[in-house]
Scaffold this motif. Structure first.
Motif, mmCIF file in Angstrom:
data_model
loop_
_atom_site.group_PDB
_atom_site.id
_atom_site.type_symbol
_atom_site.label_atom_id
_atom_site.label_comp_id
_atom_site.label_asym_id
_atom_site.label_seq_id
_atom_site.Cartn_x
_atom_site.Cartn_y
_atom_site.Cartn_z
ATOM 1 N N ASP A 1 0.836 -1.194 0.000
ATOM 2 C CA ASP A 1 0.000 0.000 0.000
ATOM 3 C C ASP A 1 0.874 1.248 0.000
ATOM 4 O O ASP A 1 2.075 1.177 0.249
ATOM 5 C CB ASP A 1 -0.901 -0.010 1.225
ATOM 6 N N ILE A 2 0.215 2.355 -0.299
ATOM 7 C CA ILE A 2 0.951 3.614 -0.359
ATOM 8 C C ILE A 2 0.424 4.561 0.706
ATOM 9 O O ILE A 2 -0.786 4.752 0.843
ATOM 10 C CB ILE A 2 0.841 4.232 -1.762
ATOM 11 N N LEU A 3 1.358 5.118 1.457
ATOM 12 C CA LEU A 3 1.017 6.071 2.504
ATOM 13 C C LEU A 3 1.404 7.457 1.991
ATOM 14 O O LEU A 3 2.542 7.664 1.576
ATOM 15 C CB LEU A 3 1.850 5.717 3.742
ATOM 16 N N GLU A 4 0.441 8.347 1.972
ATOM 17 C CA GLU A 4 0.754 9.717 1.545
ATOM 18 C C GLU A 4 0.697 10.621 2.762
ATOM 19 O O GLU A 4 -0.332 10.671 3.453
ATOM 20 C CB GLU A 4 -0.243 10.193 0.488
ATOM 21 N N ILE A 5 1.794 11.313 3.027
ATOM 22 C CA ILE A 5 1.848 12.192 4.201
ATOM 23 C C ILE A 5 1.963 13.641 3.724
ATOM 24 O O ILE A 5 2.882 13.980 2.962
ATOM 25 C CB ILE A 5 3.051 11.842 5.104
ATOM 26 N N TYR A 6 1.026 14.461 4.130
ATOM 27 C CA TYR A 6 1.012 15.887 3.765
ATOM 28 C C TYR A 6 1.496 16.707 4.947
ATOM 29 O O TYR A 6 1.134 16.421 6.097
ATOM 30 C CB TYR A 6 -0.411 16.328 3.379
ATOM 31 N N PHE A 7 2.316 17.732 4.655
ATOM 32 C CA PHE A 7 2.865 18.576 5.727
ATOM 33 C C PHE A 7 2.203 19.947 5.709
ATOM 34 O O PHE A 7 1.825 20.455 4.644
ATOM 35 C CB PHE A 7 4.375 18.712 5.556
ATOM 36 N N GLU A 8 2.137 20.549 6.907
ATOM 37 C CA GLU A 8 1.489 21.860 7.001
ATOM 38 C C GLU A 8 2.284 22.944 6.297
ATOM 39 O O GLU A 8 1.746 23.781 5.605
ATOM 40 C CB GLU A 8 1.265 22.231 8.470
ATOM 41 N N ALA A 9 3.611 22.919 6.517
ATOM 42 C CA ALA A 9 4.449 23.935 5.868
ATOM 43 C C ALA A 9 5.533 23.231 5.074
ATOM 44 O O ALA A 9 5.896 22.093 5.385
ATOM 45 C CB ALA A 9 5.068 24.829 6.922
ATOM 46 N N LEU B 1 16.287 4.608 4.692
ATOM 47 C CA LEU B 1 17.148 3.673 5.427
ATOM 48 C C LEU B 1 16.380 2.439 5.912
ATOM 49 O O LEU B 1 16.970 1.409 6.192
ATOM 50 C CB LEU B 1 17.800 4.375 6.634
ATOM 51 N N LEU B 2 15.052 2.569 5.975
ATOM 52 C CA LEU B 2 14.219 1.414 6.368
ATOM 53 C C LEU B 2 13.838 0.562 5.150
ATOM 54 O O LEU B 2 12.920 -0.253 5.215
ATOM 55 C CB LEU B 2 12.928 1.911 7.045
ATOM 56 N N SER B 3 14.525 0.788 4.042
ATOM 57 C CA SER B 3 14.284 0.068 2.769
ATOM 58 C C SER B 3 12.870 0.289 2.257
ATOM 59 O O SER B 3 12.227 -0.621 1.719
ATOM 60 C CB SER B 3 14.531 -1.436 2.907
ATOM 61 N N MET B 4 12.363 1.495 2.456
ATOM 62 C CA MET B 4 11.031 1.810 1.929
ATOM 63 C C MET B 4 11.203 2.688 0.699
ATOM 64 O O MET B 4 12.158 3.455 0.615
ATOM 65 C CB MET B 4 10.209 2.562 2.971
ATOM 66 N N ASN B 5 10.244 2.553 -0.217
ATOM 67 C CA ASN B 5 10.294 3.309 -1.463
ATOM 68 C C ASN B 5 9.594 4.660 -1.238
ATOM 69 O O ASN B 5 8.403 4.700 -0.960
ATOM 70 C CB ASN B 5 9.556 2.458 -2.503
ATOM 71 N N VAL B 6 10.356 5.750 -1.314
ATOM 72 C CA VAL B 6 9.784 7.069 -0.990
ATOM 73 C C VAL B 6 9.819 7.972 -2.221
ATOM 74 O O VAL B 6 10.814 8.014 -2.949
ATOM 75 C CB VAL B 6 10.582 7.782 0.121
ATOM 76 N N LYS B 7 8.709 8.689 -2.448
ATOM 77 C CA LYS B 7 8.664 9.663 -3.538
ATOM 78 C C LYS B 7 8.262 11.010 -2.963
ATOM 79 O O LYS B 7 7.320 11.115 -2.186
ATOM 80 C CB LYS B 7 7.642 9.205 -4.592
ATOM 81 N N LYS B 8 9.057 12.033 -3.367
ATOM 82 C CA LYS B 8 8.775 13.380 -2.860
ATOM 83 C C LYS B 8 7.826 14.093 -3.815
ATOM 84 O O LYS B 8 8.053 14.124 -5.023
ATOM 85 C CB LYS B 8 10.104 14.124 -2.791
ATOM 86 N N ASN B 9 6.743 14.637 -3.271
ATOM 87 C CA ASN B 9 5.836 15.453 -4.083
ATOM 88 C C ASN B 9 6.023 16.905 -3.632
ATOM 89 O O ASN B 9 6.948 17.197 -2.879
ATOM 90 C CB ASN B 9 4.400 14.983 -3.894
ATOM 91 N N ILE B 10 5.126 17.816 -4.050
ATOM 92 C CA ILE B 10 5.366 19.227 -3.732
ATOM 93 C C ILE B 10 5.352 19.484 -2.216
ATOM 94 O O ILE B 10 6.312 19.980 -1.656
ATOM 95 C CB ILE B 10 4.343 20.133 -4.461
ATOM 96 N N ASN B 11 4.273 19.088 -1.565
ATOM 97 C CA ASN B 11 4.232 19.290 -0.114
ATOM 98 C C ASN B 11 3.829 18.021 0.613
ATOM 99 O O ASN B 11 3.182 18.046 1.645
ATOM 100 C CB ASN B 11 3.259 20.432 0.227
ATOM 101 N N THR C 1 5.274 19.158 10.740
ATOM 102 C CA THR C 1 3.903 19.027 11.254
ATOM 103 C C THR C 1 3.042 18.396 10.160
ATOM 104 O O THR C 1 2.947 18.930 9.044
ATOM 105 C CB THR C 1 3.338 20.418 11.633
ATOM 106 N N ILE C 2 2.456 17.274 10.505
ATOM 107 C CA ILE C 2 1.646 16.537 9.517
ATOM 108 C C ILE C 2 0.227 17.114 9.484
ATOM 109 O O ILE C 2 -0.395 17.283 10.530
ATOM 110 C CB ILE C 2 1.606 15.033 9.878
ATOM 111 N N SER C 3 -0.242 17.436 8.282
ATOM 112 C CA SER C 3 -1.611 17.951 8.188
ATOM 113 C C SER C 3 -2.595 16.841 7.825
ATOM 114 O O SER C 3 -3.754 16.877 8.190
ATOM 115 C CB SER C 3 -1.694 19.084 7.163
ATOM 116 N N GLU C 4 -2.127 15.843 7.094
ATOM 117 C CA GLU C 4 -3.043 14.777 6.659
ATOM 118 C C GLU C 4 -2.250 13.521 6.308
ATOM 119 O O GLU C 4 -1.139 13.612 5.756
ATOM 120 C CB GLU C 4 -3.807 15.270 5.412
ATOM 121 N N ILE C 5 -2.840 12.383 6.607
ATOM 122 C CA ILE C 5 -2.228 11.101 6.199
ATOM 123 C C ILE C 5 -3.278 10.313 5.426
ATOM 124 O O ILE C 5 -4.417 10.175 5.878
ATOM 125 C CB ILE C 5 -1.757 10.282 7.426
#
Ligand code: ATP
Length: 316
Positions: free
Chosen positions: A232-240, A255-265, A291-295
């Motif tokens: 599954d894919i976890l999307e984490i949105y940041f406040e700033a 480092l935890l061998s997870m596949n991470v993709k950076k989006n705008i925020n 600060t996480i705004s939404e997961i």
């Protein structure tokens, strides 16, 4: 790229198909086999070369190179083997739904009584039976689309080709058309083009992903999704937007061998059983000053496969 298919099941062979428009290669050396009674999806963004490929298969456009061969129908005219529903609806505005089905069917030399029965059956399956005696010009957009699908099938072709069948349909018509395609696929082989990965995922038995005229992958939707890893894919949105903190967070997650993709925020993290790691990922972000705004948690989609293959979204 393509799995071995038993020869007797192949109904259409596309080999090294190419279309060159001056300096633009619209279709670049594409090869694939179509299997009897499958729903074959051609998935790609606008301008990928889907319609050009379809037009060459239908014989509407001569290829610059390569060939399209129908297998197992030695005595049949290729035109009668194919039913084509183009992207733009084509019909006679001042003929009723039934009249134009009969008219087109007769042009293929089919007997009138048989055509009447088939037309009514098709109109019923596509929710148009009560519009049988209505002029086509008086139908809604979604109804016109459904009439066009009926028109492609009235001569009872072996292969039905649908160019963007769900384009412009409301959710109700979309469900009706999807159910119809599933039902009719028990009797017909279906090729459809789409840039809607949900449509391809839900409908197609196999999906060919094309971009810039090239065939990138051909697989079942399930296997395509596996090619970019299950999970599954976890999307984490940041406040700033804190570039340094986001980069440090990404580094720690990698480092935890997870596949991470950076989006705008936001960042998208893909991993097996990601839910088990949710609290440690959240701690990592917060202890790093974010600060996480939404997961959001969602399943891996064909869109993720496309991004993985091309580095951009299907809509870009
Ligand atoms: P869409 O999802 O927008 O329908 P598509 O994948 O069906 O896109 P095609 O219509 O096959 O894409 O077009 C592929 C490429 O070929 C595009 O860059 C298009 O501009 C170009 N093209 C199509 N027809 C012609 C033509 N007659 N002359 C020149 N270029 C063309």
């Amino acid at each position: 790229m393509q799995e071995t298919i038993p020869k007797q099941n192949v109904v259409l062979k596309v080999q090294n198909l190419k279309k060159q428009y001056e300096t633009l290669t619209a279709v670049n050396n594409i090869s694939f086999d179509i299997i009897k009674n499958e729903i074959f999806g051609l998935l790609g963004p606008n301008g990928a070369g889907k319609t050009t490929t379809i037009n060459m298969i239908c014989g509407l456009l001569p290829p610059t190179n390569g060939s399209v061969k129908f297998i197992g129908f030695p005595d049949q005219d290729p035109k009668s083997l194919i039913g084509y529903c183009p992207q733009e609806n084509i019909f006679y505005p001042k003929l009723t739904c039934l009249e134009q089905l009969l008219f087109i069917g007769q042009m293929y030399g089919k007997p009138l009584q048989l055509l009447k029965e088939r037309s009514v059956e098709l109109l019923e399956l596509l929710g148009l039976k009560d519009k049988m005696n209505t002029w086509a010009s008086k139908l809604s957009g979604g109804m016109k689309r459904r009439l066009n699908i009926c028109l492609a099938l009235v001569h009872d072709p072996e292969i039905l080709i649908l160019d963007e069948p769900e384009a412009g349909l409301d959710p109700q018509s979309r469900i009706l058309v999807r159910d119809f395609i599933k039902t009719i696929s028990k009797r017909k082989t279906i090729i459809l083009t789409t840039h809607n990965m949900d449509e391809a995922d839900r409908l197609a038995d196999r999906v060919a992903i094309i971009d810039h005229g090239k065939l990138l992958l051909l697989e079942t939707p399930q296997n395509l999704k596996k090619t970019v890893g299950e999970g599954d894919i976890l999307e984490i949105y940041f406040e700033a937007h804190n570039e340094t903190a986001i980069n440090q967070f990404i580094h720690k997650v990698t480092l935890l061998s997870m596949n991470v993709k950076k989006n705008i925020n936001s960042v998208s993290i893909k991993h097996q059983n990601i839910i088990d790691h949710l609290s440690s990922i959240k701690n990592m972000a917060e202890s790093g000053g974010l600060t996480i705004s939404e997961i959001k948690l969602r399943e891996n989609t064909l869109e993720d496969v496309f991004i993985h293959l091309t580095g951009r979204s299907l809509r870009q």
